[in-house]
Enzyme design. Structure first.
Site, short mmCIF file in Angstrom:
data_model
loop_
_atom_site.label_atom_id
_atom_site.label_comp_id
_atom_site.label_asym_id
_atom_site.label_seq_id
_atom_site.Cartn_x
_atom_site.Cartn_y
_atom_site.Cartn_z
N TYR A 1 0.85 -1.20 0.00
CA TYR A 1 0.00 0.00 0.00
C TYR A 1 0.88 1.25 0.00
O TYR A 1 0.61 2.22 -0.70
CB TYR A 1 -0.91 0.00 1.24
CG TYR A 1 -1.92 1.12 1.19
CD1 TYR A 1 -3.19 0.89 0.64
CD2 TYR A 1 -1.62 2.39 1.66
CE1 TYR A 1 -4.12 1.92 0.55
CE2 TYR A 1 -2.54 3.42 1.58
CZ TYR A 1 -3.79 3.19 1.03
OH TYR A 1 -4.70 4.20 0.95
N PHE B 1 -8.29 20.09 -24.37
CA PHE B 1 -8.73 18.72 -24.55
C PHE B 1 -10.04 18.59 -23.76
O PHE B 1 -10.25 19.32 -22.79
CB PHE B 1 -7.68 17.69 -24.09
CG PHE B 1 -8.15 16.30 -24.35
CD1 PHE B 1 -8.29 15.84 -25.65
CD2 PHE B 1 -8.55 15.47 -23.32
CE1 PHE B 1 -8.81 14.59 -25.92
CE2 PHE B 1 -9.07 14.20 -23.58
CZ PHE B 1 -9.20 13.76 -24.89
N THR B 2 -10.92 17.68 -24.17
CA THR B 2 -12.27 17.61 -23.56
C THR B 2 -12.23 17.54 -22.03
O THR B 2 -12.89 18.32 -21.34
CB THR B 2 -13.03 16.37 -24.09
OG1 THR B 2 -12.19 15.23 -23.92
CG2 THR B 2 -13.38 16.51 -25.56
N ASP C 1 1.11 19.12 -21.00
CA ASP C 1 0.39 17.85 -21.05
C ASP C 1 1.18 16.96 -22.00
O ASP C 1 1.19 17.17 -23.22
CB ASP C 1 -1.04 18.10 -21.55
CG ASP C 1 -1.84 16.80 -21.71
OD1 ASP C 1 -1.23 15.72 -21.83
OD2 ASP C 1 -3.08 16.87 -21.75
N LYS D 1 -1.36 6.57 -23.04
CA LYS D 1 -0.97 6.87 -24.42
C LYS D 1 0.52 6.55 -24.62
O LYS D 1 0.87 5.40 -24.75
CB LYS D 1 -1.35 8.31 -24.71
CG LYS D 1 -2.89 8.47 -24.66
CD LYS D 1 -3.36 9.80 -25.13
CE LYS D 1 -4.81 9.75 -25.54
NZ LYS D 1 -5.03 10.26 -26.87
N ARG E 1 -14.80 13.94 -33.33
CA ARG E 1 -14.08 15.02 -32.65
C ARG E 1 -14.54 16.32 -33.29
O ARG E 1 -13.92 16.91 -34.14
CB ARG E 1 -12.56 14.85 -32.79
CG ARG E 1 -12.01 13.61 -32.14
CD ARG E 1 -11.74 13.65 -30.65
NE ARG E 1 -12.87 13.70 -29.73
CZ ARG E 1 -12.79 13.42 -28.44
NH1 ARG E 1 -11.66 13.06 -27.90
NH2 ARG E 1 -13.84 13.51 -27.66
N PHE F 1 -20.54 13.42 -25.23
CA PHE F 1 -20.17 12.49 -26.31
C PHE F 1 -19.97 11.07 -25.82
O PHE F 1 -20.07 10.13 -26.59
CB PHE F 1 -18.91 12.99 -27.03
CG PHE F 1 -17.69 13.08 -26.15
CD1 PHE F 1 -17.45 14.21 -25.40
CD2 PHE F 1 -16.80 12.02 -26.07
CE1 PHE F 1 -16.32 14.29 -24.59
CE2 PHE F 1 -15.67 12.09 -25.27
CZ PHE F 1 -15.44 13.23 -24.52
#
Ligand code: F0G
Length: 481
Positions: free
Chosen positions: A80, A132-133, A223, A266, A389, A455
């Site tokens: 943990y 970005f969303t 990012d 990613k 998009r 979306f």
């Protein structure tokens, strides 16, 4: 992909990896596809993966892992608190990205949640090259605002400007003067800018942004979810970097960030995310929020197995042997579609091949969501699942006003090391058929519209049942497959 001199005097690209695990794909029949997209409310997010042939919804969490990553996944040193796996991860972040402090979070949007909680106050602004969303959703949930100052070329899909992810420096200066330094919380640069079609920023542009951040004492947040492709595209296109190593370019980017965060799903090729910094004060503030929202600091909501594989993923993401495999497939896809007159985002960037739905379906007004119509029509004729998009990916203003996207795109994402050239040829063939029959495709209308990130779960219907018309014509010409 290593490039070697070929014996006939040219150059030869050789893939620097081989495939040892494969997944059998099934192409559902046309009738199954029609039933599936109707059941999914014309929203490709709501398709089941066994209804999909090529899943090009996203590159997130679906990249092929390396054998070293799979090996790391069976590292059972679970704890943990204080797991040695965390310290392996920290070493990788330190050696490759150059940050002293790093905290895992369960995925990229969790990092955005923490950073928005920490910095954003009601009425204050985050300036970014482009939103970005999920980034925008978290800023808005904190009652903040976003100013997007990407260069104008980003919205001209025909322009071959090589760095469409660049911030417009003149606009940045004007905007700071207009809204006042005290109202800006940070500047955010997205490495490989997702919603304009996976386009990179240049190092020259980032340096100019950094200089302005220094002048005004504003934090620069990067990012880095898809930083691998941005690095490769800088090496390929930016004057002066041809002979730099990918590692050097990466370090030059990260050295300019006060805070770096990423979805590890990613470039990291695992499932998770993290926030990193060299600033002790920020590190302390971030570390106080992580146990509240994510988990103890040394796992932050990630499975330790994934964290163990992330340490490997961070080291491998800029390996010369693998980095531009998808870039070359994307390039081929863009060039072949373009040669058939199909409107695509140029130049080819990272992330995927993006079809310009506004030009593909000029007869569908934005209020009827041309990009979503194209995504569902393309699934219907190919079994390939892409992602809308465009305007559907933007939520309405609180008073119900619809806001329209700068670009209406169908994104066909290329997860890392997953698809091959024959798949590109298939996409090009099916897209060409749909383009010839584009007049049959009509708009979509809402059946159920969620208020936030609509979306993901929204359901729609095809106006005047155009899906059946498309299917009828397809069956007539190409049969059940
Ligand atoms: N930032 C960027 C640039 C992203 O592309 C994403 C996710 C996130 C943040 C959020 O990360 O999903 O791990 O919470 N992009 C995915 C996509 C969803 O399909 O493009 P996440």
């Amino acid at each position: 992909m290593p490039v070697v001199k070929s014996s006939d005097g040219g150059s030869l690209h050789v893939d620097g990896f081989r495939i040892r695990v494969f997944e059998i794909l099934r192409l559902p029949k046309l009738s199954e596809r029609l039933e599936a997209i109707e059941r999914a409310g014309w929203n490709t997010f709501l398709l089941r993966s066994d209804e999909v042939f090529l899943d090009m919804l996203t590159d997130s969490g679906v990249n092929a892992m390396s054998n070293e990553q799979l090996q790391a996944l069976v590292n059972l040193q679970d704890a943990y608190a204080g797991s040695t796996i965390y310290y392996d991860f920290l070493r990788a972040v330190n050696e490759i990205l150059g940050f002293r402090y790093a905290y895992p979070v369960h995925q990229g949007r969790a990092a955005e949640h923490i950073l928005s909680k920490l910095f954003v106050e009601p009425g204050k602004t985050v300036i970014t090259n482009y939103h970005f969303t999920t980034t925008k959703a978290h800023v808005i949930l904190q009652k903040g605002r976003m100013e997007e100052l990407i260069v104008k070329e980003a919205f001209d899909t025909e322009s071959t400007y090589p760095f469409k992810g660049n911030m417009d420096i003149e606009k940045l200066r004007e905007t700071i003067k207009k809204i006042g330094r005290e109202n800006i919380v940070f500047i955010r640069m997205e490495a490989t800018t997702n919603l304009v079609g996976g386009q990179p920023f240049s190092l020259e542009n980032l340096r100019q942004v950094r200089q302005i951040c220094d002048e005004y004492k504003m934090p620069l947040v990067i990012d880095g979810s898809m930083i691998d492709w941005n690095v490769a595209l800088i090496k390929k296109k930016e004057p002066g970097y041809k002979n730099s190593s990918l590692a050097e370019i990466l370090r030059e980017i990260t050295s300019m960030a006060d805070i770096y965060y990423a979805s590890a799903r990613k470039a990291g090729s695992v499932r998770g995310g993290f926030i990193a910094t060299n600033n002790e004060e920020y590190a302390k503030a971030i570390s106080e929020l992580i146990p509240v929202y994510e988990g103890f600091l040394t796992y932050g909501g990630m499975s330790l197995r994934e964290l163990s594989a992330l340490a490997v993923g961070i080291r491998q993401m800029i390996d010369e042997g693998i980095i531009d495999y998808e870039l070359r497939l994307i390039e081929e896809c863009v060039e072949k579609l373009s040669a058939r007159g199909i409107p695509v985002v140029k130049p080819p960037g990272g992330l995927g091949c993006h079809i310009n739905a506004a030009k593909f379906l000029p007869h569908i007004p934005q209020k009827e969501y041309p990009a979503a119509a194209l995504a569902s029509a393309f699934y219907l004729v190919s079994g390939v699942r892409g992602m809308e998009r465009g305007s559907l990916s933007l939520d309405r203003l609180p008073d119900g006003t619809e806001i329209y996207a700068d670009l209406e795109l169908l994104r066909l994402a290329f997860p890392r090391r997953t698809y091959m050239e024959s798949h590109v040829r298939y996409i090009v063939d099916r897209a060409s058929w749909l383009y010839r029959n584009r007049d049959l495709v009509q708009g979509l209308e809402w059946v159920y519209e969620p208020k936030v990130l609509r979306f993901f779960l929204g359901r729609l219907r095809d106006k005047r049942s155009w899906g059946r018309e498309v299917a009828r014509k397809y069956l007539e010409e190409l049969g059940e497959n």
